[in-house]
Design a protein around this motif. Sequence first.
Motif, PDB file in Angstrom:
ATOM      1  N   GLN A  19      43.347-149.041   0.805  1.00  0.00           N
ATOM      2  CA  GLN A  19      42.567-147.807   0.907  1.00  0.00           C
ATOM      3  C   GLN A  19      43.423-146.631   0.472  1.00  0.00           C
ATOM      4  O   GLN A  19      42.931-145.709  -0.158  1.00  0.00           O
ATOM      5  CB  GLN A  19      42.134-147.456   2.318  1.00  0.00           C
ATOM      6  CG  GLN A  19      41.703-148.428   3.219  1.00  0.00           C
ATOM      7  CD  GLN A  19      41.308-147.838   4.577  1.00  0.00           C
ATOM      8  OE1 GLN A  19      40.954-146.679   4.728  1.00  0.00           O
ATOM      9  NE2 GLN A  19      41.357-148.682   5.563  1.00  0.00           N
ATOM     10  N   TYR A  20      44.696-146.685   0.841  1.00  0.00           N
ATOM     11  CA  TYR A  20      45.602-145.603   0.499  1.00  0.00           C
ATOM     12  C   TYR A  20      45.705-145.430  -1.014  1.00  0.00           C
ATOM     13  O   TYR A  20      45.632-144.319  -1.518  1.00  0.00           O
ATOM     14  CB  TYR A  20      46.989-145.850   1.103  1.00  0.00           C
ATOM     15  CG  TYR A  20      47.963-144.759   0.765  1.00  0.00           C
ATOM     16  CD1 TYR A  20      47.908-143.532   1.415  1.00  0.00           C
ATOM     17  CD2 TYR A  20      48.901-144.940  -0.238  1.00  0.00           C
ATOM     18  CE1 TYR A  20      48.784-142.513   1.083  1.00  0.00           C
ATOM     19  CE2 TYR A  20      49.772-143.932  -0.578  1.00  0.00           C
ATOM     20  CZ  TYR A  20      49.710-142.718   0.084  1.00  0.00           C
ATOM     21  OH  TYR A  20      50.568-141.699  -0.264  1.00  0.00           O
ATOM     22  N   SER A  23      42.241-144.087  -2.325  1.00  0.00           N
ATOM     23  CA  SER A  23      41.951-142.720  -1.878  1.00  0.00           C
ATOM     24  C   SER A  23      42.895-141.720  -2.533  1.00  0.00           C
ATOM     25  O   SER A  23      42.495-140.601  -2.868  1.00  0.00           O
ATOM     26  CB  SER A  23      42.007-142.611  -0.352  1.00  0.00           C
ATOM     27  OG  SER A  23      43.289-142.871   0.141  1.00  0.00           O
ATOM     28  N   ASN A  29      40.247-137.695   1.132  1.00  0.00           N
ATOM     29  CA  ASN A  29      40.859-137.827   2.443  1.00  0.00           C
ATOM     30  C   ASN A  29      40.664-139.252   2.940  1.00  0.00           C
ATOM     31  O   ASN A  29      39.561-139.790   2.878  1.00  0.00           O
ATOM     32  CB  ASN A  29      40.202-136.820   3.390  1.00  0.00           C
ATOM     33  CG  ASN A  29      40.833-136.798   4.741  1.00  0.00           C
ATOM     34  OD1 ASN A  29      40.932-137.817   5.413  1.00  0.00           O
ATOM     35  ND2 ASN A  29      41.245-135.620   5.154  1.00  0.00           N
ATOM     36  N   ARG A  30      41.724-139.856   3.460  1.00  0.00           N
ATOM     37  CA  ARG A  30      41.627-141.256   3.905  1.00  0.00           C
ATOM     38  C   ARG A  30      40.641-141.444   5.048  1.00  0.00           C
ATOM     39  O   ARG A  30      40.054-142.504   5.184  1.00  0.00           O
ATOM     40  CB  ARG A  30      42.997-141.805   4.292  1.00  0.00           C
ATOM     41  CG  ARG A  30      43.754-142.273   3.085  1.00  0.00           C
ATOM     42  CD  ARG A  30      44.929-143.118   3.389  1.00  0.00           C
ATOM     43  NE  ARG A  30      45.456-142.997   4.731  1.00  0.00           N
ATOM     44  CZ  ARG A  30      46.338-143.823   5.245  1.00  0.00           C
ATOM     45  NH1 ARG A  30      46.782-144.818   4.538  1.00  0.00           N
ATOM     46  NH2 ARG A  30      46.792-143.647   6.458  1.00  0.00           N
ATOM     47  N   SER A  31      40.444-140.435   5.872  1.00  0.00           N
ATOM     48  CA  SER A  31      39.480-140.592   6.960  1.00  0.00           C
ATOM     49  C   SER A  31      38.057-140.712   6.410  1.00  0.00           C
ATOM     50  O   SER A  31      37.256-141.500   6.924  1.00  0.00           O
ATOM     51  CB  SER A  31      39.581-139.449   7.972  1.00  0.00           C
ATOM     52  OG  SER A  31      39.253-138.218   7.373  1.00  0.00           O
ATOM     53  N   ASN A  32      37.740-139.959   5.369  1.00  0.00           N
ATOM     54  CA  ASN A  32      36.427-140.108   4.722  1.00  0.00           C
ATOM     55  C   ASN A  32      36.299-141.489   4.096  1.00  0.00           C
ATOM     56  O   ASN A  32      35.265-142.144   4.210  1.00  0.00           O
ATOM     57  CB  ASN A  32      36.210-139.040   3.648  1.00  0.00           C
ATOM     58  CG  ASN A  32      35.932-137.684   4.233  1.00  0.00           C
ATOM     59  OD1 ASN A  32      35.502-137.577   5.377  1.00  0.00           O
ATOM     60  ND2 ASN A  32      36.187-136.656   3.471  1.00  0.00           N
ATOM     61  N   SER A  34      37.824-144.186   4.951  1.00  0.00           N
ATOM     62  CA  SER A  34      37.704-145.167   6.022  1.00  0.00           C
ATOM     63  C   SER A  34      36.273-145.215   6.575  1.00  0.00           C
ATOM     64  O   SER A  34      35.759-146.284   6.905  1.00  0.00           O
ATOM     65  CB  SER A  34      38.692-144.830   7.133  1.00  0.00           C
ATOM     66  OG  SER A  34      38.631-145.780   8.147  1.00  0.00           O
ATOM     67  N   ARG A  35      35.617-144.077   6.646  1.00  0.00           N
ATOM     68  CA  ARG A  35      34.220-144.033   7.113  1.00  0.00           C
ATOM     69  C   ARG A  35      33.301-144.807   6.175  1.00  0.00           C
ATOM     70  O   ARG A  35      32.339-145.427   6.621  1.00  0.00           O
ATOM     71  CB  ARG A  35      33.752-142.589   7.253  1.00  0.00           C
ATOM     72  CG  ARG A  35      34.346-141.890   8.432  1.00  0.00           C
ATOM     73  CD  ARG A  35      33.764-140.490   8.602  1.00  0.00           C
ATOM     74  NE  ARG A  35      34.549-139.773   9.576  1.00  0.00           N
ATOM     75  CZ  ARG A  35      35.361-138.758   9.281  1.00  0.00           C
ATOM     76  NH1 ARG A  35      35.451-138.308   8.040  1.00  0.00           N
ATOM     77  NH2 ARG A  35      36.050-138.167  10.230  1.00  0.00           N
ATOM     78  N   ARG A  38      33.823-148.530   6.929  1.00  0.00           N
ATOM     79  CA  ARG A  38      33.240-148.931   8.215  1.00  0.00           C
ATOM     80  C   ARG A  38      31.721-148.790   8.224  1.00  0.00           C
ATOM     81  O   ARG A  38      31.079-149.179   9.202  1.00  0.00           O
ATOM     82  CB  ARG A  38      33.839-148.104   9.350  1.00  0.00           C
ATOM     83  CG  ARG A  38      35.291-148.429   9.627  1.00  0.00           C
ATOM     84  CD  ARG A  38      35.777-147.807  10.926  1.00  0.00           C
ATOM     85  NE  ARG A  38      35.465-146.397  11.046  1.00  0.00           N
ATOM     86  CZ  ARG A  38      36.307-145.396  10.805  1.00  0.00           C
ATOM     87  NH1 ARG A  38      37.536-145.652  10.408  1.00  0.00           N
ATOM     88  NH2 ARG A  38      35.938-144.143  10.961  1.00  0.00           N
ATOM     89  N   GLU A  40      30.060-145.994   8.310  1.00  0.00           N
ATOM     90  CA  GLU A  40      29.632-144.815   9.057  1.00  0.00           C
ATOM     91  C   GLU A  40      29.006-143.774   8.149  1.00  0.00           C
ATOM     92  O   GLU A  40      28.214-142.953   8.598  1.00  0.00           O
ATOM     93  CB  GLU A  40      30.818-144.195   9.801  1.00  0.00           C
ATOM     94  CG  GLU A  40      31.366-145.085  10.894  1.00  0.00           C
ATOM     95  CD  GLU A  40      32.621-144.526  11.523  1.00  0.00           C
ATOM     96  OE1 GLU A  40      33.005-143.365  11.241  1.00  0.00           O
ATOM     97  OE2 GLU A  40      33.237-145.255  12.312  1.00  0.00           O
TER      98      GLU A  40
END
Length: 79
Positions: A19-20, A23, A29-32, A34-35, A38, A40
């Motif tokens: 992912q890193y 992204s 942004n890695r949090s986006n 990651s969503r 998942r 989300e």
Amino acid sequence: MSKAGSALKQVLESHSITQYQLSAIMGVNRSNFSRWLRGERDPLAEVVVEIYKALKSINPKAASEFVRLYLGIGADEEI
């Protein structure tokens, strides 16, 4: 899980892409990111194109597989 997230997760795992890596290339942004994985959130259509382009820069086969999985096209069918 979202269709894009499911396809992306499968491609990252099967082609050993993190992912890193993806992204960072996309500037997301890695949090986006990651969503998406998942399920989300679903990436916008424009972002799906950016995912394809980023994957293609890392591994063209991974990019083709992502499109096939995302569109539900069999491996024996042409894109």
